[in-house]
Enzyme design. Structure first.
Site, PDB file in Angstrom:
ATOM      1  N   HIS A  73       3.905  -2.337   3.062  1.00 38.06           N
ATOM      2  CA  HIS A  73       3.956  -0.970   2.527  1.00 38.06           C
ATOM      3  C   HIS A  73       5.281  -0.731   1.812  1.00 38.06           C
ATOM      4  O   HIS A  73       6.340  -1.109   2.336  1.00 38.06           O
ATOM      5  CB  HIS A  73       3.787   0.050   3.652  1.00 38.06           C
ATOM      6  N   HIS A  87      -5.870   2.623  -4.253  1.00 40.09           N
ATOM      7  CA  HIS A  87      -5.938   2.857  -2.811  1.00 40.09           C
ATOM      8  C   HIS A  87      -6.614   4.194  -2.488  1.00 40.09           C
ATOM      9  O   HIS A  87      -6.635   4.611  -1.334  1.00 40.09           O
ATOM     10  CB  HIS A  87      -4.516   2.833  -2.236  1.00 40.09           C
ATOM     11  N   HIS A 104      -4.774   9.539   1.283  1.00 40.22           N
ATOM     12  CA  HIS A 104      -4.828   8.522   2.332  1.00 40.22           C
ATOM     13  C   HIS A 104      -5.503   9.124   3.561  1.00 40.22           C
ATOM     14  O   HIS A 104      -4.860   9.651   4.467  1.00 40.22           O
ATOM     15  CB  HIS A 104      -3.420   8.051   2.679  1.00 40.22           C
ATOM     16  N   ASP A 158       0.824  -1.215   0.000  1.00 43.65           N
ATOM     17  CA  ASP A 158       0.000   0.000   0.000  1.00 43.65           C
ATOM     18  C   ASP A 158       0.858   1.265   0.000  1.00 43.65           C
ATOM     19  O   ASP A 158       2.020   1.250   0.410  1.00 43.65           O
ATOM     20  CB  ASP A 158      -0.886   0.044   1.250  1.00 43.65           C
TER      21      ASP A 158
END
Length: 236
Positions: free
Chosen positions: A195, A100, A104, A49
């Site tokens: 990540h 994604h 964020h 991610d």
């Protein structure tokens, strides 16, 4: 009247937050296995991610090349816009790209028009800049609310979370700690969250992820499990 309006607002908020229950372990295991990421019992899906990141992504790509492993990368539109060459490189190296979101951030409050607009923008960025149409969507922090869930469905994306993680985003993470945290859940059919960027994590935390990759690969080999992208995971 004010009480009724207040009750209605609370009701809307609860409906918006209801899908977030899929993150709860019992719900994941028994009621939402597809969304959780349970798939092929002989396979573990490897996912990253928060990239692409000019600092973290290239060394992780090189490590994956050395290990002969491909993965699924959940990209943030804002990060991809800054590093479009990395997005194309992901595809050229045989990896799968996914969405994604654009930013964020948690989406706790109902804003369906915004959710659709931002997710469409991110999906178009992945498609245009990477040259591959994404299949998957993962909400930031794994918090799935109604607006993004409906937007993903409308855009033809399948929502998937994870069943294992290594807590590689923390300041004290190391390769061995990431592996040790993930190991109990590294069984067949799992989807592993890692990540390749520290844009929302502790500085340089991606280095712990990098150090954990050979340990994770060895674990899978020892247990007769294949390790690869979601496209090979056979989620029903």
């Amino acid at each position: 009247m004010l009480l009724r309006l207040g009750a209605a607002a609370v009701g809307v908020e609860l409906l918006h937050l209801a899908p977030a229950a899929v993150r709860l372990p019992p719900v994941k295991r028994h009621l939402a296995r597809r969304t959780a990421g349970y798939g092929d019992p002989g396979h573990i899906a490897l996912t990253f991610d928060d990239g692409p990141d000019p600092r973290g992504t290239p060394p992780i790509l090189d490590a994956l090349d050395d290990l002969g492993i491909r993965a699924t990368f959940f990209l943030l539109g804002a990060m991809l816009e800054r590093a479009p060459d990395l997005g194309r490189e992901l595809v050229l190296r045989g990896h799968e790209v996914a969405v994604h979101g654009w930013h964020h951030r948690r989406q706790y409050h109902p804003a369906p028009a915004r959710d659709l607009r931002e997710l469409r923008r991110a999906t178009e960025a992945v498609t245009d800049l990477c040259g591959a149409r994404p299949t998957w969507y993962r909400p930031p922090y794994g918090v799935l609310t109604a607006g993004p869930a409906l937007a993903a469905h409308r855009l033809g994306l399948r929502t998937v979370l994870w069943t294992a993680w290594g807590r590689d985003w923390t300041a004290d993470a190391t390769g061995p700690s990431v592996y040790a945290t993930a190991r109990p859940s590294l069984t067949g059919s799992a989807t592993l969250l890692l990540h390749d960027s520290d844009c929302t994590s502790a500085p340089d935390s991606w280095q712990a992820t990098l150090a954990a990759l050979p340990l994770i690969a060895t674990h899978c080999h020892t247990h007769g499990l294949t390790l690869g992208p979601l496209r090979d995971h056979a989620i029903p």
